[in-house]
Enzyme design. Structure first.
Site, short mmCIF file in Angstrom:
data_model
loop_
_atom_site.label_atom_id
_atom_site.label_comp_id
_atom_site.label_asym_id
_atom_site.label_seq_id
_atom_site.Cartn_x
_atom_site.Cartn_y
_atom_site.Cartn_z
N ARG A 119 -9.16 0.16 3.46
CA ARG A 119 -8.21 1.09 2.83
C ARG A 119 -6.90 0.42 2.51
O ARG A 119 -6.16 0.91 1.65
CB ARG A 119 -7.87 2.22 3.80
CG ARG A 119 -9.01 3.05 4.20
CD ARG A 119 -8.59 3.82 5.37
NE ARG A 119 -7.61 4.75 4.87
CZ ARG A 119 -7.60 6.02 5.19
NH1 ARG A 119 -8.51 6.47 6.01
NH2 ARG A 119 -6.71 6.80 4.72
N CYS A 173 -5.97 8.17 8.36
CA CYS A 173 -6.01 7.65 9.73
C CYS A 173 -5.46 8.70 10.68
O CYS A 173 -4.28 9.05 10.61
CB CYS A 173 -5.19 6.37 9.84
SG CYS A 173 -5.95 4.95 9.02
N ASP A 195 3.45 0.35 12.32
CA ASP A 195 2.25 -0.19 11.68
C ASP A 195 1.97 -1.64 12.08
O ASP A 195 0.96 -2.22 11.66
CB ASP A 195 2.35 -0.08 10.15
CG ASP A 195 2.32 1.37 9.69
OD1 ASP A 195 1.92 2.24 10.48
OD2 ASP A 195 2.72 1.63 8.54
N ARG A 198 -0.43 14.52 12.98
CA ARG A 198 0.47 14.13 11.88
C ARG A 198 0.87 15.38 11.09
O ARG A 198 0.35 15.66 10.02
CB ARG A 198 -0.20 13.07 11.00
CG ARG A 198 -0.55 11.82 11.81
CD ARG A 198 -1.21 10.74 10.98
NE ARG A 198 -0.28 10.03 10.12
CZ ARG A 198 -0.65 9.09 9.26
NH1 ARG A 198 -1.90 8.76 9.13
NH2 ARG A 198 0.26 8.48 8.51
N PRO A 199 1.83 16.14 11.65
CA PRO A 199 2.22 17.40 11.00
C PRO A 199 2.93 17.16 9.67
O PRO A 199 3.44 16.07 9.42
CB PRO A 199 3.19 18.03 12.01
CG PRO A 199 3.72 16.89 12.81
CD PRO A 199 2.64 15.84 12.82
N ILE A 200 2.98 18.20 8.82
CA ILE A 200 3.72 18.07 7.55
C ILE A 200 4.78 19.17 7.44
O ILE A 200 5.17 19.56 6.34
CB ILE A 200 2.78 18.05 6.32
CG1 ILE A 200 1.94 19.33 6.23
CG2 ILE A 200 1.90 16.82 6.31
CD1 ILE A 200 1.30 19.51 4.86
N ASP A 201 5.24 19.66 8.60
CA ASP A 201 6.22 20.74 8.57
C ASP A 201 7.50 20.35 7.82
O ASP A 201 8.13 21.19 7.16
CB ASP A 201 6.57 21.18 10.00
CG ASP A 201 7.06 20.02 10.85
OD1 ASP A 201 6.27 19.09 11.09
OD2 ASP A 201 8.23 20.02 11.24
N GLN A 202 7.89 19.07 7.88
CA GLN A 202 9.13 18.67 7.21
C GLN A 202 8.96 18.63 5.69
O GLN A 202 9.90 18.88 4.94
CB GLN A 202 9.60 17.30 7.72
CG GLN A 202 9.91 17.29 9.21
CD GLN A 202 11.01 18.28 9.58
OE1 GLN A 202 12.13 18.21 9.06
NE2 GLN A 202 10.69 19.21 10.46
N LYS A 239 0.83 -1.22 0.00
CA LYS A 239 0.00 0.00 0.00
C LYS A 239 0.86 1.26 0.00
O LYS A 239 0.66 2.16 -0.81
CB LYS A 239 -0.91 0.01 1.23
CG LYS A 239 -1.56 1.36 1.51
CD LYS A 239 -2.47 1.34 2.71
CE LYS A 239 -1.91 1.83 3.99
NZ LYS A 239 -1.60 3.24 4.15
N ASN A 240 1.80 1.32 0.93
CA ASN A 240 2.52 2.59 1.09
C ASN A 240 3.53 2.85 -0.03
O ASN A 240 3.96 3.99 -0.21
CB ASN A 240 3.16 2.66 2.48
CG ASN A 240 2.10 2.86 3.55
OD1 ASN A 240 0.96 3.23 3.25
ND2 ASN A 240 2.46 2.60 4.80
N1 EPU Z 1 6.57 14.09 11.47
C1 EPU Z 1 6.76 15.42 11.78
N2 EPU Z 1 6.72 16.33 10.76
C2 EPU Z 1 6.51 15.96 9.47
C3 EPU Z 1 6.33 14.61 9.16
C4 EPU Z 1 6.36 13.69 10.19
O1 EPU Z 1 6.95 15.77 12.95
O2 EPU Z 1 6.50 16.85 8.61
C5 EPU Z 1 6.63 13.08 12.54
C6 EPU Z 1 5.30 12.36 12.73
O3 EPU Z 1 4.46 13.07 13.61
C7 EPU Z 1 5.76 11.04 13.29
C8 EPU Z 1 7.10 10.80 12.59
O4 EPU Z 1 7.52 12.07 12.13
O5 EPU Z 1 5.98 11.13 14.66
C9 EPU Z 1 7.06 9.84 11.42
O6 EPU Z 1 6.04 10.22 10.52
P1 EPU Z 1 6.13 9.90 8.96
O7 EPU Z 1 6.15 11.18 8.22
O8 EPU Z 1 7.22 8.91 8.72
O9 EPU Z 1 4.73 9.19 8.70
P2 EPU Z 1 3.83 9.32 7.40
O10 EPU Z 1 4.66 9.50 6.21
O11 EPU Z 1 2.71 10.27 7.65
C10 EPU Z 1 3.93 6.79 6.82
C11 EPU Z 1 2.95 5.69 6.56
C12 EPU Z 1 2.26 5.32 7.86
C13 EPU Z 1 3.32 4.89 8.87
C14 EPU Z 1 4.38 5.98 9.04
C15 EPU Z 1 5.53 5.54 9.91
C16 EPU Z 1 2.29 6.15 4.31
C17 EPU Z 1 1.24 6.62 3.39
N3 EPU Z 1 1.99 6.17 5.60
O12 EPU Z 1 3.18 7.88 7.36
O13 EPU Z 1 1.46 4.21 7.53
O14 EPU Z 1 2.70 4.64 10.11
O15 EPU Z 1 4.91 6.34 7.75
O16 EPU Z 1 6.15 4.43 9.38
O17 EPU Z 1 3.35 5.74 3.89
C18 EPU Z 1 -0.37 2.74 7.74
O18 EPU Z 1 0.02 2.19 6.71
O19 EPU Z 1 -1.28 2.28 8.49
C19 EPU Z 1 0.23 4.01 8.13
C20 EPU Z 1 -0.32 4.83 8.99
#
Ligand code: EPU
Length: 421
Positions: free
Chosen positions: A400, A117, A307, A122-126, A22-23
């Site tokens: 999903r 979910c 996960d 789940r911030p996107i600042d990065q 999926k991811n």
């Molecule tokens: N984070 C920040 N700022 C950012 C981005 C992330 O502080 O801009 C923090 C998050 O809050 C978290 C950590 O960094 O504490 C890791 O987050 P990451 O960005 O890696 O997560 P993601 O990309 O939103 C993906 C998977 C998730 C999985 C996480 C961790 C996808 C679409 N989603 O999410 O998958 O839990 O990586 O491995 O790839 C799932 O499949 O059920 C799922 C939730």
């Protein structure tokens, strides 16, 4: 509204074939926006997140056709819109990859903030920091992100992520592939889907090196051409069936896996008493009598995946002794399922980032609610292992991310059916 009815107690036995990841799929499908030509993508999981993304691409002018149930033809050459349908974008998390892909291809994007979910903040600042470092002007509101080239245009740069983020690593890779110069992502995520995305883009003509290490380098190219690519197997789906085999006391051959991706999960299931036999592209899981307690801490890859936190928690809930489960990626993720497991008889106390799980001889059927995708998967495993009948509500979360889960579990001897209310 639909729910699953599960009559528990039967050990799972037989073979299950894992679908495409999926991811990886949710990163590769938006990446086709960067390609001038036809992409033939194989091993695409038929799950609702993928269907939504394909719908968004179609709505933007892409030609999307299913060649078979799991092979999709996508041609984004005609995509000129940089503003995907906001209502559809809000239905899932990974729609934020449209930001990077559109910025990379068209130099601008207007994308609603994603849904998906929401088990944690789940911030996107990065992601934003990355776009900004590449020269974009970024306007972020509570509703959308608007990206356009800054005064000096878009240009490669070095970005050091403050947290290891899968999403930010993917989005920066997507944005950087077609812009001039070299982009370096330091402290990058190393998950298998990052490598898969890089392999897809390189197959189409990109110049990406280092994916799978913490430094990813992207040398911008003028264009990407079409081609054929097969998505890797889903690490978490495989892990979910492995955990289900262990929790039910079963014996299951999990096919179409990359055993190397499964190491951190296999090791923990072995510590709990399971026998794990690895072959080239499959793993046999044999539950070994009474489960033993263990200690797990979730971490970014190659650590134990967040996960899989909920699924291993179900195994712990039935193991002898006290297990400790520490979440280091998303602190609040426990709250998606622990109260539900408690209603089935589990004994779990959360203290800060750690759940202390005192194993019980049995779980009992109950009516429970899936609050996110993996929580839902864990409740299904709990239902399969429990005495009596379990109803899992809000299964749209499960659908999903798990292709044909009813058919796959039924073939393993489970009694599970989907009821439309
Ligand atoms: N984070 C920040 N700022 C950012 C981005 C992330 O502080 O801009 C923090 C998050 O809050 C978290 C950590 O960094 O504490 C890791 O987050 P990451 O960005 O890696 O997560 P993601 O990309 O939103 C993906 C998977 C998730 C999985 C996480 C961790 C996808 C679409 N989603 O999410 O998958 O839990 O990586 O491995 O790839 C799932 O499949 O059920 C799922 C939730």
């Amino acid at each position: 509204m639909a729910r699953y009815e599960i009559i528990g107690g039967a050990p799972l036995s037989g073979e299950v074939t894992v679908s495409g990841a999926k991811n990886a799929a949710v990163a590769i499908l938006p990446a086709t926006i960067l390609v001038s030509g036809l992409c033939r993508i194989e091993n695409v999981p038929n799950i609702s997140d993928v269907r939504i993304l394909l719908d968004i691409l179609r709505g933007m002018g892409a030609r999307v056709e299913y060649e078979t149930e799991n092979t999709v033809l996508i041609d984004c050459s005609m995509v000129s819109s940089t503003c995907p349908d906001g209502e559809k974008v809000k239905k899932m998390r990974a729609s934020y990859y449209l930001m990077g892909a559109l910025l990379g291809r068209h130099g601008k994007a207007h994308v609603a903030l994603p849904g998906g979910c929401n088990f944690a903040s789940r911030p996107i600042d990065q992601h934003i920091k990355g776009f900004w470092a590449l020269g974009a002007d970024v306007e972020e509101t509570s509703e959308y992100v608007d990206l356009k080239p800054g005064e000096n245009g878009l240009q490669g740069n070095t970005i050091s992520l403050d947290v290891v983020s899968v999403g930010a690593t993917v989005n920066i890779m997507l944005a950087a592939v077609l812009i001039p110069g070299q982009t370096i992502i330091e402290n990058a995520a190393k998950e298998p889907h990052i490598v898969d995305l890089a392999n897809f883009l390189n197959t189409m003509g990109a110049k990406i090196s280092g994916a799978g290490t913490d430094t990813v380098k992207i040398r911008g190219v003028d264009s990407l051409n079409g081609g054929t690519y097969a998505i890797i197997p889903d690490q978490i789906e495989a892990g979910t069936y492995m955990a289900a085999a262990v929790a039910t006391g079963g014996n299951v051959l999990v096919k179409n896996v990359i055993p190397r991706h499964m190491k951190s999960i296999s090791i923990k299931l072995q510590e709990m008493g399971a026998r794990i036999l690895e072959y080239d592209d499959c793993i046999r899981v044999i539950a070994g009598g009474k489960l033993r307690s263990t200690t797990v801490k979730t971490r970014p890859y190659p650590g134990f995946p967040t996960d899989m936190q909920a699924q291993i928690c179900v195994c712990m809930a039935m193991a002898g002794g006290v297990s400790r489960l520490t979440e280091s990626v998303y602190e609040t993720r426990f709250f998606g399922y622990i109260s539900e497991l408690e209603s089935m008889g589990a004994d779990i106390v959360v203290s800060g980032k750690t759940a202390i799980v005192t194993g019980k001889p049995k779980l009992y059927g109950a009516t429970v609610t899936a609050k996110d995708l993996r929580a839902g998967a864990a409740l299904i495993i709990a239902g399969l292992s429990a005495e009596g009948t379990t109803y899992v509500k809000d299964i749209h979360y499960v659908e999903r991310g798990y292709e044909n889960i009813i058919q796959k579990l039924t073939a393993l001897g489970a009694t599970i059916r989907r009821i439309e209310d």
